[in-house]
Write an enzyme that holds these catalytic residues in place. Structure first.
Site, PDB file in Angstrom:
ATOM      1  CB  CYS A 150      -0.900   0.011   1.238  1.00 43.83           C
ATOM      2  SG  CYS A 150      -1.812  -1.535   1.490  1.00 43.83           S
ATOM      3  CB  VAL A 188      13.281  -7.043 -19.038  1.00 42.21           C
ATOM      4  CG1 VAL A 188      14.607  -6.931 -18.297  1.00 42.21           C
ATOM      5  CG2 VAL A 188      13.086  -5.867 -19.975  1.00 42.21           C
TER       6      VAL A 188
END
Length: 612
Positions: free
Chosen positions: A2, A291
């Protein structure tokens, strides 16, 4: 996972300041796209943005408990991986729970143990508790600094947030950057407590900050300590294997889709192998992501940092463990997109200047977030186990400087793109050496250590108290910018403490880097990865990347009155755009990236720069 923020004012009534609190909270919508909440009392206001990971319907925040002597309210970011055991212990002590979330466990842990709750937690966390019983704010950050946490003292209290942007949304916080802030930006020494913004500070890792009417008080509840290591080689390997297995199992717990970031190196491959085995026991297939850049494997050229491309090793691991693997392929257009650069700067709140390595990380996380909400990463293994090349370079590790700077001299040369008067004012080399000596003086040693063991304990300590914190911040900001929670098993404090205190001779017992990790996890690795030499996070070798930077820099040069030239040397930039991109040195390309970052940062943040 959060974003948290808040405001404490002992001389004001904050109940009428909801609009300001909402603005602070909204800056972190990316960190918490699933829910938003605020809580206001007379002298305290708390804001929260939620990314739901565990107990999706039950973990709403801010969370509070009413006691006979006042309300205790909390905003919490992170994960407590031992929350199941803690809940059981707290239940045995009479606590009752209404949710299955770890947030409620942490709050009740505070009610039971007060600020001592931090010593009971295993995980990554940053949380703030307003305790109306004593009219105080308690801010606590995890031991390794995995989750970011900042605060800004005011005349009668404090502002705080997961990221500077939340604090800067309050008019009490001034957008001022002075010489001290800029020195660290270019020095890469990760001074504890540093924030680019003047008068803003980090809650340091392993630290509790208490704010009451008498001021701000800090307490360190955890730090690296030197203790004797009595286990032999076989026992040490077995203990690392035991810890790694337990850590990965704990960090796979989530009520949302999970995956692993796989680079084909030892660190991420070890996590992948352990995670795949665990999920297979539960009848699940692991998802892995990597990636890469178009043409990188076919046209790869070894350089001073990378001997081999990643792709062949990634395929070996995915085949061995049977993961569902996806390569996120990028080209220079994606890597040099100005909007992507601006997203990175906004995510990090600083013009970091890491170029394609920052942008590619953000784009990788963006792609992963479409499939998963939680990812496990091999971040920090090199700092824990001694994997970087400079650990094994006698000149670098014995230099009177941070080893990563002694080995990579080009890091400092990126400051060459600053105006000469700015370079003179910042005196970055002097600042770096001062920080180095300060850091070394804090290292705890054992009596009777050999000269080599004494030196290597210092080198390991510098990485775990300085360098790793910068990389963890980078990882957190890029991932949370797209609402992805990235967990870092190698930062479990039990593993860090154990490996930190193993002698250097044990860390390198097979004549290689990361001997303990290699032998502890070789049962889940292909031989090719077991034998592979350390290779860092990938960077594109396509000259088209440098050419695109030059074109963008030409456009910046055309803006004669742009504030970026209060820092950037126009003559340096003019010379850089005229170079042959195919022959451009790494340090020049890095300087272009940094200049462009500064250009967009000035536009996005409108800072007041004070160098006097």
């Amino acid at each position: 996972m959060c974003g948290i923020t808040g405001w404490v004012s002992f001389d004001s009534d904050l109940r009428g300041r909801r609009e300001t609190l909402d603005a602070m909270t909204e800056t972190m919508a990316c960190r918490g796209p699933d829910d938003s909440g605020t809580w206001l009392d007379t002298h305290a206001a708390l804001g929260h943005r939620r990314l739901a990971i565990i107990d999706l319907p039950g973990g709403r925040q801010p969370m509070s408990v009413r006691t006979p002597n006042g309300e205790v309210a909390m905003v919490y970011s992170g994960e407590a991986y031992n929350f199941t055991e803690l809940r059981a212990e707290l239940k045995s002590r009479g606590h009752q729970f209404t949710t299955d979330s770890d947030t409620e466990v942490v709050l009740h842990g505070y009610l039971e143990w007060g600020e001592g709750v931090a010593e009971h937690l295993n995980g990554m966390y940053a949380f703030a508790i307003w305790d109306a019983r004593d009219q105080k704010l308690v801010m606590i950050r995890d031991r390794m600094g995995i989750k970011p946490f900042y605060y800004y003292p005011t005349a009668d209290g404090v502002l705080f947030g997961s990221e500077p942007k939340a604090i800067l949304a309050n008019d009490l916080a001034k957008r001022v950057v002075d010489a001290d802030g800029l020195r660290e930006l270019f020095a890469f020494t990760k001074t504890p407590g540093w924030s680019l913004w003047k008068d803003m500070y980090e809650v340091e890792p392993g630290t509790i900050v208490r704010v009451d009417a008498n001021g701000i008080h800090e307490h360190t509840y955890w730090k690296l300590e030197a203790t004797p290591h009595t286990d032999d080689q076989e026992t040490s390997v077995a203990r690392v294997r035991e810890l790694m297995t337990d850590i990965v199992h704990r960090q796979l717990v989530a009520d949302v889709p999970r995956c692993v970031l796989l680079s084909g190196g030892l660190d991420s491959s070890a996590i992948t192998g352990l995670a795949a085995a665990r999920l297979a026991e539960q009848g699940e297939q692991l998802r892995t992501f990597s990636v890469d850049f178009f043409g990188q494997e076919e046209n790869f050229k070894p350089d001073e940092m990378r001997d081999t491309p990643d792709s062949p090793y990634i395929r070996d691991v995915a085949k061995l463990v049977g993961s569902s693997h996806q390569d996120v392929m990028l080209d220079p257009n994606a890597l040099t997109d100005p909007e992507a650069r601006r997203k990175v700067i906004t995510a990090r709140d600083i013009p970091a200047g890491m170029g394609d390595m920052d942008v590619s990380l953000l784009l990788l996380f963006t792609a992963i977030r479409k499939e998963s909400t939680v990812a496990l990463s091999g971040e920090s293994a090199d700092e824990v186990f001694g994997g970087y090349r400079w650990f094994h370079d006698e000149t670098a590790r014995n230099a009177d400087n941070f080893p990563w700077l002694a080995y990579n001299t080009g890091i400092h040369e990126r400051g060459n793109m600053l105006r000469p008067d700015v370079q003179s004012t910042l005196a970055i080399q002097d600042y770096t050496l001062d920080q180095y000596r300060t850091a070394v003086a804090k290292v705890d040693h054992l009596d009777g250590e050999s000269e080599l063991e004494h030196r290597m304990r210092t080198v390991c300590n510098l990485h775990l108290t300085r360098m790793v914190r910068a990389l963890l911040d980078r990882k957190d900001r890029a991932s949370m910018a797209v609402g992805l929670e990235v967990r870092v098993p190698f930062c479990d404090h039990r593993l860090v403490e154990y490996v930190y205190n193993t002698p250097w001779s044990l860390k390198t017992f097979d004549g290689r880097e990361k001997s303990l990790l290699r032998h502890a996890t070789k049962h889940v690795l292909p031989q090719s990865v077991t034998d592979r030499v350390k290779s860092p996070y990938p960077s594109t070798q396509d000259p088209g990347y440098a050419a695109a930077l030059q074109q963008q820099a030409k456009e910046v040069l055309a803006e004669k009155d742009n504030p970026v030239f209060t820092l950037v040397d126009r003559n340096w930039l003019t010379a850089a755009v005229e170079q042959d991109p195919a022959r451009m040195e790494t340090v020049t390309r890095g300087g272009l990236d940094r200049a462009l970052d500064l250009y967009h940062w000035f536009d996005l943040y409108r800072p007041e720069v004070q160098l006097g």
